[in-house]
Design an enzyme around this catalytic site. Structure first.
Site, PDB file in Angstrom:
ATOM      1  N   GLU A  21      14.911 -34.400  -1.391  1.00 48.14           N
ATOM      2  CA  GLU A  21      13.795 -35.309  -1.718  1.00 48.14           C
ATOM      3  C   GLU A  21      13.155 -35.060  -3.079  1.00 48.14           C
ATOM      4  O   GLU A  21      12.547 -35.963  -3.638  1.00 48.14           O
ATOM      5  CB  GLU A  21      12.703 -35.284  -0.638  1.00 48.14           C
ATOM      6  CG  GLU A  21      13.123 -35.911   0.673  1.00 48.14           C
ATOM      7  CD  GLU A  21      11.964 -36.090   1.637  1.00 48.14           C
ATOM      8  OE1 GLU A  21      11.035 -35.261   1.612  1.00 48.14           O
ATOM      9  OE2 GLU A  21      11.988 -37.060   2.397  1.00 48.14           O
ATOM     10  N   GLN A  53      13.629 -28.608   0.103  1.00 50.51           N
ATOM     11  CA  GLN A  53      14.050 -28.095   1.401  1.00 50.51           C
ATOM     12  C   GLN A  53      15.567 -28.020   1.414  1.00 50.51           C
ATOM     13  O   GLN A  53      16.236 -28.437   0.475  1.00 50.51           O
ATOM     14  CB  GLN A  53      13.562 -29.009   2.522  1.00 50.51           C
ATOM     15  CG  GLN A  53      14.068 -30.428   2.423  1.00 50.51           C
ATOM     16  CD  GLN A  53      13.434 -31.358   3.439  1.00 50.51           C
ATOM     17  OE1 GLN A  53      13.029 -30.949   4.506  1.00 50.51           O
ATOM     18  NE2 GLN A  53      13.329 -32.631   3.085  1.00 50.51           N
TER      19      GLN A  53
END
Length: 797
Positions: free
Chosen positions: A492, A613
């Site tokens: 992201e 992440q």
């Protein structure tokens, strides 16, 4: 006094002591009560919504769409609706101010959950001056047996005080969606046409509807106090009033019982009539508590999990919140997995890919709930195909954020709280959500043995997702391979190349590998389908042999980039600049949201080798080492232990863990390749919400995927449990800190299969039944366990 959860004597309590306004939002989220149909935050009933308190109530699947003017643009957002507040109950001495912990001195305050019974209890002792004190004890439940009922019992005990106490209970339809500060520039007024009335001498009602989706909502409340109850109507509210006679040492009790229905409910003619009728028939608080406790006991037996010590206590809380969001009642609803549960308004109640972390746990305990959640996706398959067609693609392009009808709900703009700027949001390019849906279909059917679903709705879903990936893949003559361009991966942070005019990245490794998996599994499914069903499916979807041949080709030729001997997160990742991690940690401390930090500096995270992440490492979360190796071989690469270890090490030092899912995935992956470092990440996953490690986000709603993922870490991650090829595969990797645990599961119709690992010994007990034996496959052997038998297996070192 402490402001963290403390353990009860039996390990089934989650408690807070002392009142601290700054902690209220966190406690409200973690003390939420729900039943899979609706949930109410653990707010104090005497406190209205303000900067400290937020008493939200949310019904699964109830959304409304509004437009707002933001940063000079008209934007449209769909939100899970904060429905009318049933909690309000306030009290005061005659002619005095209303008593609450923000305006009255608090001598003692305790709030917590009885997890076994599904009850929240609070006790507050107020100092009213002149040696007078008032102790308020409340018990609250959102009924797990009757999903439309909630109840609140309040007990008042005075010391040094006698005389009247005025008590008011209300239903409040004047609420808005305002629980997330960064959304407050958006219109949050979702309710309209609020009307109130009286049904009996002790019961009142409120009805309203949502402004755009036109969902009708009916609430009815019964207020019993052993004294005369009067009613006062206010704008958007109806209030029931009673005066209690207090005497020192004597407890006065009032009960509030509520029923909630919406026009989405089956088997009703009108939500208001249904609510009024239900509250009239509801038994008293004690009887409700008894049936509620029985229902919770049944859930705890089906999802039994025994882990010793502090980790076990936290896991039990996580399981409690998973079951409050997704209970057997969910099986009757058209809902997905809201990323933040039914606990708050973050992410606007949308459905992302979090079911990827939730369904693997539910599959082995509540397969009927998993099936319902997959039905939610299948019902929106047509919309996903329409979205793909509008983008010039075949197949199904599922939205990154879904709500009521399956269109893309990802916001057009998002606010960076650090800079105060509204920025374009390109996260809708996370098309890997389609692969997550396909993975969940396959996993559910393997675990449950539900061939009927796999051969019908599951097959249609997989086929259309496979069709999308095959169509999106472009052949590169120079590489001699297919490429998937213009996407965003799980990371992201990276949504474009540095200085690029358009968003999107090429050949995200996670996206390409999972797309290849979808194509391969869909081909397997087509081979296993009965011929009449395969023919029907081909006819319905206009599938031809040439298309199937393309799936074969693309599933073997998708490009996987590498650099420096490791798997590249995407093509060109190795060319990005290295970030001064130490320097940023020294300057900012917490750099989990590095993207916001860099944007506020006028920079962009797109320039750096820095991930929010796990991205590439997600492959080690989804697939066992053997299955991942097989996938890479299919794609023409050899993934040996050395390459994987180097890849894990590489990204371990370039990830900020800006998502609660990141610690979970890293702990899962490291348990198999760097066991000594795994526990730190497991601890972060366990602490994510209870310690609010992201600094304020838990107060906006719990992180459901991370909570369910920690449960699955014990169930599948540490055991190496796979439901594959008609067998339970196990390859345990006990961590020194978590080497003894047990759980039960439901596997292909076998209820209550019990697994326990302790000191190198695996015990598996299969309950008596007339079902076929269970095949257990360990790395070094295969055993068959008959129903009614128990196997004790010594594990290799």
């Amino acid at each position: 006094m402490t402001d963290v959860g403390t353990d009860g004597a039996d390990g089934w309590s989650w408690e807070y002591e002392g009142y601290k306004a700054a902690d209220e939002r966190l406690r409200e989220s973690l003390c939420t009560l729900g039943n899979g149909y609706f949930a109410t935050r653990g707010a104090l009933p005497e406190c209205d919504a303000d900067d400290v308190h937020y008493p939200g109530t949310y019904v699964a699947g109830i959304y409304n769409r509004l437009t707002s003017e933001v940063a000079g643009r008209t934007v449209e957002n769909e939100d899970m609706v904060n429905v009318p507040n049933w909690l309000p109950l306030r009290y005061r001495l005659p002619d005095g101010d209303w008593i609450d912990p923000d305006s009255t001195e608090v001598l003692e305050h305790r709030q917590g959950l009885d997890l076994a019974a599904g009850v929240m209890e609070r006790v507050t002792r107020y100092d009213l001056g002149g040696g007078r004190t008032l102790t308020v004890r409340q018990r609250r439940l959102v009924h797990m047996a009757d999903p439309h009922v909630a109840a609140l019992r309040t007990e008042f005990t005075a010391e040094g005080l006698s005389g009247p106490l005025e008590v008011e209970a209300a239903l409040d339809g004047g609420v808005t969606n305002s629980g997330v500060a960064r959304y407050r520039d958006l219109d949050g007024h979702h309710l309209t046409h609020v009307h109130t009335g009286v049904s009996t001498e002790d019961s009142v009602w409120l009805r309203c509807r949502t402004r755009t989706s036109d969902v009708r909502i009916g609430l009815a409340a019964r207020f019993t106090a052993g004294a005369l109850v009067t009613v006062r109507r206010e704008t958007s509210r109806i209030v029931q009033c009673v005066t209690l006679d207090l005497a020192p040492g004597r407890t006065a009790t009032v009960d509030k019982t509520v029923a909630l229905h919406t026009s989405h409910d089956p088997a009703i003619s009108d939500p208001l009539h249904a609510a009024v009728d239900r509250v009239a028939r509801a038994p008293g608080f004690d009887a409700l508590t008894a049936t509620h406790r029985v229902a919770w006991g049944q859930l705890w037996r089906r999802a039994e999990l025994e882990v010793p010590g502090e980790p076990g206590r936290i896991l039990r809380l996580h399981l409690f919140h998973v079951l409050q969001t997704l209970s057997p009642h969910t099986a009757d609803l058209d809902v997905g997995v809201p990323a933040r549960g039914l606990h708050g308004e973050a992410y606007r109640g949308h459905v992302f890919w979090d079911e990827l972390f939730v369904l693997p746990f539910l599959n082995l305990h509540f397969p009927e709930v998993s099936r319902a959640l997959l039905h939610y996706r299948h019902r929106r398959l047509e919309q996903a195909c329409t979205t793909a067609a509008r983008a010039g693609r075949r197949g199904a392009m599922y939205p990154w954020q879904s709500g009521s009808d399956g269109r893309e709900e990802t916001q057009q703009l998002h606010l960076n709280p650090r800079s105060g700027r509204w920025l374009p949001d390109h996260s809708w390019l996370q098309h890997h959500v389609g692969s997550a849906i396909a993975y969940n279909v396959w996993q559910y059917c393997e675990a449950s043995g539900d061939m009927e679903f796999l051969h019908t709705k599951g097959a249609e879903t997989l086929l259309q997702i496979a069709r999308f990936w095959a169509d999106k893949a472009e052949y590169d003559d120079e590489l001699g391979r297919h490429r998937i361009k213009g996407v965003v991966g799980p990371d992201e942070y990276h949504e474009a190349y540095p200085d690029a005019d358009t968003p999107g990245l090429d050949d995200n490794a996670y996206t390409n590998v999972t797309a290849a998996w979808v194509l391969a599994r869909t081909l397997d499914l087509m081979d296993m389908l009965p011929e009449p069903r395969r023919r029907e499916l081909a006819e319905r979807t206009a599938l031809d042999a040439g298309e199937v041949e393309r799936w074969q080709e693309v599933s073997r030729t998708l490009h996987l980039p590498f650099h420096d001997g490791v798997i590249s997160q995407f093509e060109g990742y190795g060319d990005l600049a290295e970030l001064d991690w130490q320097g940023y940690r020294e300057r900012y401390g917490d750099i989990r949201r590095l993207d916001r930090i860099l944007e506020a500096e006028g920079d962009t995270v797109n320039r750096y080798k820095a991930s929010k992440q796990a991205d590439v490492l997600m492959l080690g979360y989804l697939f066992s080492p053997s299955e991942l190796g097989s996938l890479f071989r299919r794609l023409g690469h050899r993934l040996d232990e050395g390459v994987w270890r180097r890849t894990v090490e590489y990204y371990l030092h370039r990830t900020s863990h800006g998502s609660t899912l990141s610690g979970l995935v890293h702990g899962w992956v490291l348990a198999r390749c760097r066991r000594s470092d795994a526990w730190a990440f497991v601890q972060e996953a366990l602490q994510g919400d209870i310690a609010d490690v992201q600094g304020g986000t838990t107060g906006e709603g719990i992180h459901l995927g991370a909570m369910a993922g920690t449960l699955d870490l014990v169930q599948r991650g540490l055991t190496g449990l796979e439901t594959r090829d008609g067998a339970l595969r196990l390859d345990p990797v006990p961590l020194p800190e978590l080497s003894s645990y047990g759980f039960s599961l439901l596997y292909q119709g076998n209820w209550g299969v019990r697994l326990r690992l302790e000191r190198g010994l695996l015990e598996i007990a299969v309950p008596s039944s007339d079902i076929s034996p269970i095949t257990i496959r360990l790395p070094d052997r295969e055993v068959s366990i008959e129903p009614g038998d128990t196997a004790r297996l010594v594990l290799p070192d």
